[in-house]
Motif scaffolding. Sequence first.
Motif, PDB file in Angstrom:
ATOM      1  N   TYR A 386       0.833  -1.198   0.000  1.00  0.00           N
ATOM      2  CA  TYR A 386       0.000   0.000   0.000  1.00  0.00           C
ATOM      3  C   TYR A 386       0.873   1.256   0.000  1.00  0.00           C
ATOM      4  O   TYR A 386       0.652   2.195  -0.764  1.00  0.00           O
ATOM      5  CB  TYR A 386      -0.921  -0.011   1.215  1.00  0.00           C
ATOM      6  N   ILE A 387       1.898   1.278   0.856  1.00  0.00           N
ATOM      7  CA  ILE A 387       2.770   2.444   0.972  1.00  0.00           C
ATOM      8  C   ILE A 387       3.550   2.669  -0.318  1.00  0.00           C
ATOM      9  O   ILE A 387       3.679   3.798  -0.803  1.00  0.00           O
ATOM     10  CB  ILE A 387       3.726   2.279   2.166  1.00  0.00           C
ATOM     11  N   ILE A 388       4.071   1.589  -0.901  1.00  0.00           N
ATOM     12  CA  ILE A 388       4.825   1.728  -2.146  1.00  0.00           C
ATOM     13  C   ILE A 388       3.918   2.246  -3.259  1.00  0.00           C
ATOM     14  O   ILE A 388       4.294   3.155  -4.029  1.00  0.00           O
ATOM     15  CB  ILE A 388       5.460   0.381  -2.537  1.00  0.00           C
ATOM     16  N   ALA A 389       2.704   1.690  -3.354  1.00  0.00           N
ATOM     17  CA  ALA A 389       1.768   2.155  -4.378  1.00  0.00           C
ATOM     18  C   ALA A 389       1.383   3.612  -4.139  1.00  0.00           C
ATOM     19  O   ALA A 389       1.313   4.411  -5.078  1.00  0.00           O
ATOM     20  CB  ALA A 389       0.518   1.272  -4.378  1.00  0.00           C
ATOM     21  N   LEU A 390       1.141   3.958  -2.885  1.00  0.00           N
ATOM     22  CA  LEU A 390       0.709   5.314  -2.545  1.00  0.00           C
ATOM     23  C   LEU A 390       1.812   6.334  -2.800  1.00  0.00           C
ATOM     24  O   LEU A 390       1.612   7.330  -3.503  1.00  0.00           O
ATOM     25  CB  LEU A 390       0.280   5.360  -1.084  1.00  0.00           C
ATOM     26  N   TYR A 391       3.000   6.096  -2.243  1.00  0.00           N
ATOM     27  CA  TYR A 391       4.071   7.093  -2.279  1.00  0.00           C
ATOM     28  C   TYR A 391       4.724   7.179  -3.655  1.00  0.00           C
ATOM     29  O   TYR A 391       4.933   8.272  -4.175  1.00  0.00           O
ATOM     30  CB  TYR A 391       5.113   6.774  -1.208  1.00  0.00           C
ATOM     31  N   PHE A 392       5.064   6.045  -4.249  1.00  0.00           N
ATOM     32  CA  PHE A 392       5.660   6.088  -5.580  1.00  0.00           C
ATOM     33  C   PHE A 392       4.638   6.551  -6.605  1.00  0.00           C
ATOM     34  O   PHE A 392       4.963   7.270  -7.554  1.00  0.00           O
ATOM     35  CB  PHE A 392       6.214   4.722  -5.965  1.00  0.00           C
ATOM     36  N   GLY A 393       3.373   6.149  -6.427  1.00  0.00           N
ATOM     37  CA  GLY A 393       2.333   6.587  -7.350  1.00  0.00           C
ATOM     38  C   GLY A 393       2.114   8.082  -7.306  1.00  0.00           C
ATOM     39  O   GLY A 393       1.785   8.699  -8.328  1.00  0.00           O
ATOM     40  N   SER A 394       2.304   8.682  -6.137  1.00  0.00           N
ATOM     41  CA  SER A 394       2.052  10.120  -5.997  1.00  0.00           C
ATOM     42  C   SER A 394       3.028  10.966  -6.802  1.00  0.00           C
ATOM     43  O   SER A 394       2.740  12.118  -7.123  1.00  0.00           O
ATOM     44  CB  SER A 394       2.127  10.529  -4.517  1.00  0.00           C
ATOM     45  N   VAL A 395       4.206  10.409  -7.144  1.00  0.00           N
ATOM     46  CA  VAL A 395       5.192  11.165  -7.930  1.00  0.00           C
ATOM     47  C   VAL A 395       5.440  10.526  -9.292  1.00  0.00           C
ATOM     48  O   VAL A 395       6.376  10.901  -9.997  1.00  0.00           O
ATOM     49  CB  VAL A 395       6.519  11.311  -7.146  1.00  0.00           C
ATOM     50  N   GLY A 396       4.627   9.544  -9.668  1.00  0.00           N
ATOM     51  CA  GLY A 396       4.703   8.967 -11.002  1.00  0.00           C
ATOM     52  C   GLY A 396       5.826   7.983 -11.232  1.00  0.00           C
ATOM     53  O   GLY A 396       6.218   7.755 -12.381  1.00  0.00           O
ATOM     54  N   ILE A 397       6.342   7.366 -10.174  1.00  0.00           N
ATOM     55  CA  ILE A 397       7.415   6.380 -10.340  1.00  0.00           C
ATOM     56  C   ILE A 397       6.812   5.042 -10.756  1.00  0.00           C
ATOM     57  O   ILE A 397       5.895   4.535 -10.121  1.00  0.00           O
ATOM     58  CB  ILE A 397       8.219   6.222  -9.035  1.00  0.00           C
ATOM     59  N   ARG A 398       7.351   4.469 -11.840  1.00  0.00           N
ATOM     60  CA  ARG A 398       6.866   3.192 -12.349  1.00  0.00           C
ATOM     61  C   ARG A 398       7.852   2.056 -12.081  1.00  0.00           C
ATOM     62  O   ARG A 398       7.445   0.906 -11.898  1.00  0.00           O
ATOM     63  CB  ARG A 398       6.615   3.290 -13.858  1.00  0.00           C
ATOM     64  N   LYS A 399       9.140   2.362 -12.086  1.00  0.00           N
ATOM     65  CA  LYS A 399      10.164   1.331 -11.869  1.00  0.00           C
ATOM     66  C   LYS A 399      10.680   1.462 -10.431  1.00  0.00           C
ATOM     67  O   LYS A 399      11.438   2.376 -10.117  1.00  0.00           O
ATOM     68  CB  LYS A 399      11.301   1.508 -12.875  1.00  0.00           C
TER      69      LYS A 399
END
Length: 427
Positions: A386-399
Motif C-alpha cells: 500500500y505504501i509503495i503504491a501510494l508514495y511512488f504513485g504520488s510522484v509517477g514512479i513506475r520502476k
Amino acid sequence: MYGAIRHFIYFHTTIIFMALNIVWIAFILIAFIIALYKLIFLHDTTIFKTLTDGIFDSAKSSVIDIAFPLAGTMIFFLGLMNIAEKAGAIRWLSRLLNPFMKRLFPEVPAGHPAMGEMVMNFSANMLGLDNAATPFGLKAMESLQTLNPKKETASNAQIMFMVLHTSGLTLIPLSIITYRIAAGSVDATSIFIPCVAATVCATLASIIVVGLLQRIKWDFVLSAWLLGIIVCVGALLYYVNGLNDAAKNTFSNITGNLVLVGLVAVIIAGGALKKVSVFDAFIEGAKDGWGIILKIIPYLVGMLVAIRVFRDSGALAYLTGGIAQLLHAVGAPTDFVDALPVAIMKPFSGSGARGLMIDTMISHGPDSFVGKLACTFQGSADTTFYIIALYFGSVGIRKVRYAVWAGILVDIIGVIAAIIIGYIFFK
C-alpha cells in the motif's frame, strides 16, 4: 565476494519481485484460479459472486473510506508543512539530524527540505500518528523526486526512505491497545513492549539491508547514532515497563495526542514569531492536498481491489494452511500459525490486517497467546505494498527497482522477530 553476493541478490530477487505490476497480476490470477477450482470441484456456486461483490465494495471503499477521508488530513497537514517550511523549521530539523541522515541519504544535499520532512514523517509514525505521518511522507517523497534524475525510476534515497517507512517503527502502539480494550482484554497493554521491540528489529533490519545494497558508509557517526537510538528506545521501554496497566494507558494516550497537538501549536507559533503570514502560508500549502489525492486514487483502487479478491478467494487461508503443514512436517511449533494471517496481510492491507487481528482476538481471546501475537504482528510492520503504491504513485514512479523485495525481506525479519519475542513474553 561481496560483489558476487550482491549481484546474485539483485539478479534473482529482481526476477521474482520485478515490480508491483507482477504482484498485482498474480493476486488477480491466483484468486481466479482458486475460485474456478472451488466452483468446479467443490461446487461453491457463490464464490464468483463473493469475488464480484468484493471488487465493487473495495473499489468503492478505496475512494470513499480511504482517499476522501485522507483528503482532509492531507490538506491540513500540507498547509501546516508549508508554514513550517517558510518559518525555517524544516531547515532546522535538517541541520539537527544531518550527521545521521546524510549517511543514510548521501544523495540528498545537506539542508534540503526533504530531510526535515522525512524526520517529521518518522516522528509521526513512531508516535502512532499514522494520519499525520502520511502527508509528511508524501511531501518528503515529492521533495526527493526533485533530486531524482530518472523521474520514472526510484532513486536510492527514495528506496531507503520507503523501506524505512515500511518497517513501521512505532514507540506507542495506541490503536492496538485501544482495539484490545474493545475486545475485552484484561491486560490490554501487555503487547506494548513486544510491539516496540519487534518494530525496532524491523527498522534496524531495513537500515542494514538497504544500506548494504546501497553501500552506505558504516562509520563511527552512523554506528553511534544507531546505538543511541537503541539506548533511547531501551530507556523508554524500561520506564514504561515499570508502570502499572492504568499508568501505561494514560502515558500512551497523553503522549501521542500531546505531541500531535503540540506539533501543530509549535509550528503555528514559530511561523508567527518568524513573521510568516501564517494563514496565507497554510492556504498555499493546503491547495496541493487535493491534487495529490487525485493522483493516488487509481493506485489505491487497483491495489486494494486486488488484495480483496486475493483474500475473498481463500488464497490467504490456503497459504497459512500450507505453512502450518510445512512447519509440522519439520517438527517446528505451529501454535503461532493461527495469528499468521495478520502478518501475511499486513504488508498488503492495513485495514485487512486490522480486521484479521480483531477476528483472531474474538476467535481465540484477546489475552491468549494467539491473540497477543496477532497484535504484535499488527504492530511490527507496515503496509508495504500500500505504501509503495501510494508514495511512488504520488510522484509517477513506475520502476521501483528492489524496493518491493527489500520491503518484503524487512517484513519477514519483523515477523520472525515478533514470533521470537512473542514466545519470550507470552509463553
